[in-house]
Design a protein around this motif. Structure first.
Motif, PDB file in Angstrom:
ATOM      1  N   ALA A 193     -25.528  26.277  52.798  1.00  0.00           N
ATOM      2  CA  ALA A 193     -24.187  25.735  52.590  1.00  0.00           C
ATOM      3  C   ALA A 193     -23.320  26.170  53.759  1.00  0.00           C
ATOM      4  N   ARG A 194     -22.177  25.517  53.896  1.00  0.00           N
ATOM      5  CA  ARG A 194     -21.241  25.941  54.944  1.00  0.00           C
ATOM      6  C   ARG A 194     -20.709  27.344  54.655  1.00  0.00           C
ATOM      7  N   SER A 195     -20.385  27.594  53.395  1.00  0.00           N
ATOM      8  CA  SER A 195     -19.878  28.908  53.007  1.00  0.00           C
ATOM      9  C   SER A 195     -20.218  29.147  51.544  1.00  0.00           C
ATOM     10  N   PHE A 196     -20.103  30.410  51.136  1.00  0.00           N
ATOM     11  CA  PHE A 196     -20.481  30.818  49.787  1.00  0.00           C
ATOM     12  C   PHE A 196     -19.391  31.677  49.160  1.00  0.00           C
ATOM     13  N   LEU A 197     -19.381  31.672  47.837  1.00  0.00           N
ATOM     14  CA  LEU A 197     -18.524  32.566  47.076  1.00  0.00           C
ATOM     15  C   LEU A 197     -19.206  33.922  46.923  1.00  0.00           C
ATOM     16  N   HIS A 198     -18.435  34.929  46.575  1.00  0.00           N
ATOM     17  CA  HIS A 198     -18.988  36.271  46.388  1.00  0.00           C
ATOM     18  C   HIS A 198     -19.980  36.265  45.218  1.00  0.00           C
ATOM     19  N   ASN A 199     -21.186  36.744  45.460  1.00  0.00           N
ATOM     20  CA  ASN A 199     -22.271  36.837  44.475  1.00  0.00           C
ATOM     21  C   ASN A 199     -22.853  35.486  44.084  1.00  0.00           C
ATOM     22  N   GLN A 200     -22.493  34.415  44.785  1.00  0.00           N
ATOM     23  CA  GLN A 200     -22.940  33.080  44.383  1.00  0.00           C
ATOM     24  C   GLN A 200     -24.465  32.948  44.455  1.00  0.00           C
ATOM     25  N   VAL A 201     -25.065  33.368  45.559  1.00  0.00           N
ATOM     26  CA  VAL A 201     -26.514  33.213  45.713  1.00  0.00           C
ATOM     27  C   VAL A 201     -27.257  34.060  44.690  1.00  0.00           C
ATOM     28  N   ARG A 202     -26.841  35.292  44.513  1.00  0.00           N
ATOM     29  CA  ARG A 202     -27.524  36.175  43.557  1.00  0.00           C
ATOM     30  C   ARG A 202     -27.338  35.688  42.123  1.00  0.00           C
TER      31      ARG A 202
END
Length: 257
Positions: A193-202
């Protein structure tokens, strides 16, 4: 002041994340300490992504403005010399335009997560993968992941302390590869993705693991997404299986002339 881009590989286990913090070790702080050995004036590096505690990187990118010009090769060598014995390596260095910004100039970030299914304790990869002792159904995990692709409000998969202005993000890829080994199976997640939220991937991986284990139906991922409530998320998986694999720019700063 000349501007330099550096590509960084690190073992995240000894650090409380990328970002410099008071009284605890960080990747940013360790690199800035190394820079202080070669630069008389204090400098601050800007990273492309603020990885969490224990998260690794194969292709983190940062930029730094220095008070004198360096040959990129010499700067690379000097930094690696002063970083020893920290588990951090500068794998590439380039002088870039003054307006290059490692974080705001990135057009895509790619993360990889390694999840291993096997009964016997992992030894060689301990600290590098998340291990579960039971089997997982990759088809169900892929079906659950399909609900997350695209532009959504990802409030459910966002940490309560996330500082992003909006929970709306576009997810370009969430693919899962099954890699058999002699003693188990590795499930390798690739998330772009261009950017992620905190803890999004986990949060994604922890939720999909529940799907693979049979505790969730794949359609429950969609229900959790639509709920837009953090309480609807599955468990957040540990950081030590996660890698910031690559940061992409419109023009590769390390490609050379």
């Amino acid at each position: 002041m000349p501007n330099y881009a550096i590509k960084i590989e690190y073992d995240g286990r000894p650090y409380h994340g990328w970002q410099r913090q008071r009284d605890v070790p960080s990747v940013q702080g360790t690199i800035e300490d190394a820079l202080s050995k070669i630069c008389p004036t204090p400098v601050e590096i800007q990273g492309a992504g603020r990885t969490d505690k224990g998260v690794h990187a194969l292709g983190q990118v940062a930029h730094v403005h220095l008070d004198k010009e360096w040959q990129p090769f010499r700067l690379n060598e000097a930094l690696n010399f002063h970083l020893r014995p920290a588990p951090i390596s500068i794998t590439a260095c380039a002088q870039v335009d003054n307006d290059f910004h490692a974080r705001f100039g990135a057009i895509e970030r790619r993360y990889v997560f390694r999840l291993v299914s096997r009964r016997a304790p992992v030894v060689v990869d301990a600290g590098w993968v998340w291990q579960v002792a039971y089997g997982l159904d990759i088809d169900k995990m892929r079906a659950g992941a399909a609900h997350l692709i695209g532009k959504h409000d990802f409030t459910t998969f966002r940490s309560s302390i996330c500082q992003a202005q909006s929970p709306v993000k576009s997810l370009d890829e969430l693919s899962i590869e099954e890699i058999p080994s002699r003693t188990g199976i590795e499930y390798r997640f690739t998330i772009r993705a261009r950017s992620f939220l905190h803890n999004q991937v986990r949060s994604f991986v922890g939720t999909l693991e529940r799907v693979g284990a049979g505790a969730w139906h794949p359609d429950q991922v969609r229900e959790a997404l639509d709920a837009k409530e953090r309480a609807a998320c599955g468990p957040v998986c540990p950081g030590h299986g996660l890698y910031l694999d690559e940061v992409i720019y419109q023009t590769d700063p390390f490609a050379g002339p």
